[in-house]
Design an enzyme around this catalytic site. Sequence first.
Site, PDB file in Angstrom:
ATOM      1  N   ASP A  84     -12.691   6.612   1.933  1.00 54.30           N
ATOM      2  CA  ASP A  84     -11.166   6.180   2.317  1.00 54.30           C
ATOM      3  C   ASP A  84     -10.911   7.220   3.080  1.00 54.30           C
ATOM      4  O   ASP A  84     -10.995   8.612   1.773  1.00 54.30           O
ATOM      5  CB  ASP A  84     -10.512   5.413   1.681  1.00 54.30           C
ATOM      6  CG  ASP A  84      -9.268   5.565   1.866  1.00 54.30           C
ATOM      7  OD1 ASP A  84      -8.305   6.250   2.788  1.00 54.30           O
ATOM      8  OD2 ASP A  84      -8.568   5.289   0.809  1.00 54.30           O
ATOM      9  N   ASP A  86       0.858  -0.577   0.152  1.00 53.10           N
ATOM     10  CA  ASP A  86       0.129  -0.118  -0.410  1.00 53.10           C
ATOM     11  C   ASP A  86       0.666   1.518   0.192  1.00 53.10           C
ATOM     12  O   ASP A  86       1.744   1.553   1.341  1.00 53.10           O
ATOM     13  CB  ASP A  86      -0.585  -0.540   1.072  1.00 53.10           C
ATOM     14  CG  ASP A  86      -1.657   1.109   1.765  1.00 53.10           C
ATOM     15  OD1 ASP A  86      -1.611   2.226   0.617  1.00 53.10           O
ATOM     16  OD2 ASP A  86      -2.287   1.523   2.462  1.00 53.10           O
ATOM     17  N   LYS A 122       2.812  11.544  -3.663  1.00 53.61           N
ATOM     18  CA  LYS A 122       2.013  10.980  -4.475  1.00 53.61           C
ATOM     19  C   LYS A 122       1.179  11.384  -5.135  1.00 53.61           C
ATOM     20  O   LYS A 122       0.428  11.192  -6.242  1.00 53.61           O
ATOM     21  CB  LYS A 122       1.182   9.827  -3.641  1.00 53.61           C
ATOM     22  CG  LYS A 122       0.085   9.040  -4.152  1.00 53.61           C
ATOM     23  CD  LYS A 122      -0.340   7.845  -3.423  1.00 53.61           C
ATOM     24  CE  LYS A 122      -1.718   6.721  -3.648  1.00 53.61           C
ATOM     25  NZ  LYS A 122      -1.991   6.184  -2.608  1.00 53.61           N
ATOM     26  N   GLU A 131      -7.238   0.598  -4.693  1.00 48.60           N
ATOM     27  CA  GLU A 131      -6.897   0.540  -3.501  1.00 48.60           C
ATOM     28  C   GLU A 131      -8.605  -0.213  -2.823  1.00 48.60           C
ATOM     29  O   GLU A 131      -8.852  -0.935  -2.363  1.00 48.60           O
ATOM     30  CB  GLU A 131      -6.785   2.345  -2.318  1.00 48.60           C
ATOM     31  CG  GLU A 131      -5.637   2.576  -2.950  1.00 48.60           C
ATOM     32  CD  GLU A 131      -4.742   3.575  -2.736  1.00 48.60           C
ATOM     33  OE1 GLU A 131      -6.201   4.385  -2.385  1.00 48.60           O
ATOM     34  OE2 GLU A 131      -4.294   3.903  -2.808  1.00 48.60           O
TER      35      GLU A 131
END
Length: 578
Positions: A174, A11, A74, A151
Site C-alpha cells: 500500500d 476508509d 491521521k 486496511e
Amino acid sequence: MTDRAPALGIDLGTTNSAAAILRDGAVVVLENRIGELLTPSVVGLDRETDALLVGRAARELLSMAPDRAVATFKRGMGRDRRYDLGGREHGAVDLSALVLRALKEDASKALGAPVEECVITVPAYFDEEQRFATIKAGELAGLEVLRVLNEPTAAAMAYGMHERDRDAHFLVLDLGGGTFDVCVMERFAGILQVKSTAGESRLGGEDFTRRLVGLALEEVGLTYEGLEVADLAASGRLLRRAEMAKRQLTDADSIELEVPAVKGRLDRPVRLALSRAAVERAWEPLVRRLLAPCRQALRGARLEEDDLDEVILVGGATRMPVVRAFVRELFRREPVAGLDVDLAVVHGAAIQAALCRRDAAVEDVVVTDVLSHSLGVDVSKRLGGRMVHGYFSPVIHRNTVIPTTRVEAYSTMEPNQTSMHFGIYEGESRRVEENRQIGTLTVKGIPKGPPGQEACDVRFTYDLNGILEVEVTIRSTGRTYRQLFHRHSKALSDAEIARARERIEKLKEDPRDDPKVRELLLRAEALWSELHPEARPILEHALDALEEALEGRDERAIEAASDGLRELCDRMDGGERW
Ligand code: AMP
C-alpha cells in the site's frame, strides 16, 4: 428519511477518505456532496466566513493559506499532537471526526436514510491507542463503530481472498500519498490473518511529487530549500503542476512542466520538457526505499518472494509505472490490481460492514489477527554490581497470531523481597520509557528468601477485542493475582467483562489436555527411552517442535507438529532403521 441505512464501510485515509456500502451483493462507493468518490482528509476554515470546510475545498485552501487548513492528521491519531487551525488547536481525533461526519452526512444524503453504523479501516500497525482514537472519532461523528478493520485485510477482502477455495499467502503493498505499508497475509481455513507488517511512515506519492519539483528546479538552477519562504504562491503552484505532471507520466513517455517565476529568484516562467526516463532516474532512490519493508514483512512471515500466491496493490501511488516495475521485478509476477487502487480498501470495509450487520457469528471469519506491538513487563538487571531498572521484557511478541496466551517467569532480585511490582507495557523499545504503559499489577506475600529463590509466573492472555488479562502466580505459594486491561479507556460493562473472562478462560485451557496430544506425547516419550542414543536426537527434535507449538498455543502449529511427530513415531515403531 426513515428507513435504516446500511452500515457504512469507511476508509479513513491519510490523504483521502471514502465511504461505501454493500447493496445486492455488490459494493457501491458513495459519491460525496460534490459528486466525487474520494474526499480529501483535509479540514479548513473559510477565509472570509470562518465556516468549516472538509474535503476538496479544504485541500484547495491548504495550498493557498496553509495556516487555515490541516492535513495528514491521521499520523497524530492516538498521540498528543495538536494541530493549529486558524489560531485554535485541535487533536487528530477531532479533525478525523470532522472528516467522518462529512462522510456520514454525504452518505446519508446519497442513501436517503440516516447512516448510524460503520466499519472504519486502520493501518495494520496501529496500536491499541490509535485504534481507540479511531473509534472515538467515529463516536464523535455520531457513528457507532462496529469494527475497526485492518486496511490490508480490507484490501484482501475486496479481492475476495476470504472466499477463495484454496489457502494462500499474499502480500498487500500500500503506497499512499504519504505512507508506505506492506503486509503479508494468509488465508487459511476460511480465515484471513495478518502474518506480519512493515512499512515506512514517511514515504509516499508526495515524495515523488516533491522530487519532481526538485528536478525541475535543478533544471533552472534553483533548489527547493527556502522556496516556500521566498514565494509561497509560486511554490504551491509548482507543487500542484508537478502533481499533475506526475500523474500524466503514468500514461505518457514525457511531460511538460512549467516552473513559475519565483520572487527574487527566477524572473520569468520556464517551460521544461522532461522524459520519463529522466524523471524515473531521479526517483530511483525513492523506489529503492520500497525494498526494505517488503523484505522485512516477508521475513516476519518466514516466507520467500516465491511463496506468495498474490501481490495486491493498494494506494494511489501504486499506479506509477516505476512502482509496478519494482513489484514485478521483486516478486516475479504481475500484481493484482483489478479494482481502482484508491478504492480497494473501502470495498473491503463495505463487505465487512455488511457482514457485521447481518451475522455476528461471521465475526470470527475475518478478525483473526496479529499483535501489532509487543506486550510485556518492566524488569531490572544487575549490571556490574548495580541494579538498573526500566528494561522491557516482552511476554507476547509482535506479530504473534492472536488470540494467544503465554507465560514468562520472573525471579526476585533483592534479599527478602516480599512484593513484585509489574509495569505492563506495549512497544518495541528495549527501554520501557520509550514504550507505552498500559497499567500496573503488584503482587504481595512472596515468602522471604535470598535473591532469585522465589519466582512468579506471569501469564499474558490477549484476545481479539484488545483485552489483555495479566495473571501472576507466586510459584511457591500458588497465590494468583489477576487483572484485565483493555484498549478502551472507558470502563467495560459487567456483561462485557464476563464475556471477556469466558473467552479468556477458554483460551487458557491447556492444549496438552487434548487426549490426542497427551497420548502422542506419552507414546513418543516411551519410544525415546527405548531408542538407541544416536537416534534420539531426531525424535527429540520432533518432540521439541510439538512442545514449542504447545507453548505458543498456535492450533495450526500444534497440528503440524503433531502430524510430524506421529509420522516419525509410526516409522520408528514400524522398525525402520535409525
Ligand atoms: P492515497 O493516499 O491512496 O489516496 O494516494 C494518493 C497518492 O497517489 C498521491 O500521492 C497521488 O499523487 C498518487 N496518485 C494518484 N493517482 C496517480 C496516478 N495516476 N499516477 C501517479 N500517482 C498517482
